[in-house]
Design an enzyme around this catalytic site. Sequence first.
Site, mmCIF file in Angstrom:
data_model
loop_
_atom_site.group_PDB
_atom_site.id
_atom_site.type_symbol
_atom_site.label_atom_id
_atom_site.label_comp_id
_atom_site.label_asym_id
_atom_site.label_seq_id
_atom_site.Cartn_x
_atom_site.Cartn_y
_atom_site.Cartn_z
ATOM 1 N N CYS A 1 -2.034 9.829 -6.652
ATOM 2 C CA CYS A 1 -3.203 9.528 -5.717
ATOM 3 C C CYS A 1 -4.447 10.800 -6.046
ATOM 4 C CB CYS A 1 -2.839 9.693 -4.329
ATOM 5 S SG CYS A 1 -4.222 9.189 -3.377
ATOM 6 N N LYS B 1 0.945 -1.239 -0.098
ATOM 7 C CA LYS B 1 0.022 -0.064 -0.108
ATOM 8 C C LYS B 1 0.775 1.186 -0.063
ATOM 9 C CE LYS B 1 -3.265 3.098 0.583
ATOM 10 N NZ LYS B 1 -3.940 3.414 -0.427
HETATM 11 C C1 LIG Z 1 -2.359 6.148 -2.646
HETATM 12 C C2 LIG Z 1 -3.521 6.911 -2.813
HETATM 13 C C3 LIG Z 1 -4.455 6.302 -3.726
HETATM 14 C C4 LIG Z 1 -5.904 6.018 -3.338
HETATM 15 C C5 LIG Z 1 -6.277 6.275 -1.895
HETATM 16 O O1 LIG Z 1 -5.611 5.957 -0.773
HETATM 17 O O2 LIG Z 1 -7.244 7.199 -1.882
HETATM 18 N N1 LIG Z 1 -6.805 5.535 -4.106
HETATM 19 C C6 LIG Z 1 -6.591 5.103 -5.508
HETATM 20 O O3 LIG Z 1 -7.479 4.513 -6.341
HETATM 21 N N2 LIG Z 1 -5.300 5.661 -5.940
HETATM 22 C C7 LIG Z 1 -4.444 6.048 -4.997
HETATM 23 O O4 LIG Z 1 -3.093 6.193 -5.433
#
Ligand SMILES: C=Cc1c(C(=O)O)[nH]c(=O)[nH]c1=O
Length: 313
Positions: free
Chosen positions: A131, A44
């Site tokens: 993000c 993550k």
């Molecule tokens: C790292 C945050 C990301 C997130 C998030 O943590 O909201 N959601 C995504 O679809 N892509 C991301 O790159």
Amino acid sequence: ASLQATFYGHTYENPFMNASGVHCMDTAELDGLATSAAGSFVTKSATAEGRDGNPEPRYVNIELGSINSMGLPNLGLSYYLDDAIKRQTAHPDQPFFLSVASYKGFDEYVANMKAIQDSAYTGLVELNLSCPNVPGKPQMAYDFEDTEKLLTEIFSFYTKPFGVKLPPYFDFMHFDKIAAVLNQFDLKFVNCINSVGNGLYIDDETDTVVIKPKGGFGGIGGEYVKPTALANVRALRQRLNPTIDIIGTGGILTGRDAYEHLLCGASMLQVGTQLYKEGLGVFDRLNTELLAILEAKGYNTIAEFKGKLATLD
Ligand SMILES: C=Cc1c(C(=O)O)[nH]c(=O)[nH]c1=O
């Protein structure tokens, strides 16, 4: 036939891995990926400090995909670094991926990369420039000048292998611009695409949005995004130095979807929404389905068709 994937000069059993954010929040989930049929895995996206992320509901599966505005929940960079340094001794010849983001912007990206440079981690980093769910913060990769500035700063001290996770682009001028920036640097890979930012899904019984953050706006994944994902993989493959590998992400539900990403030039394939919906067994199914396609077409290896999408000339 064999699904062996060559990436960054290494050979993986197959091209499949999770997309960052799905099934990779902690050591237990990462253990699950490491013992699954996936060829590799990514953590993550980590920020310097751990984060709770946005209020729930913040991820919802919908019929043709998913919508999320997680808000970068994660256990903090040092957690993932400690785990990765222990984990990297298992298969040093098949490095996995540590995903790095930033909540506070430019300086935090640099500080996070400095921490990794100074650590005992020897694997790959996926620098997340895309993000879409940090309120008030534009996506780094939609600002070409800032992206160039950040990569210049990182390459002034960072000597370990890394690549970048990009958002989707929708204009040939933007494909040209981001490729011109990235081609200046010794990047090992580019991952296309992150979720299609700030979509909106309405519940057909309650006439209400389905996620709480940002008034219901969130990144879209799944079947909805395959045409955009394939286009970005193809466009970046056509424009980037051949030394930069491509990871294809977006809309991979079946072996056929995987095959199409490979045709567009992807070397590794990330699965997000479908992994969330189906669980780790998705990797067994995708391997079986992709292998059947190679057999049916008389291919022995992925190299025989990778990047060989035909056009109507
Ligand atoms: C790292 C945050 C990301 C997130 C998030 O943590 O909201 N959601 C995504 O679809 N892509 C991301 O790159």
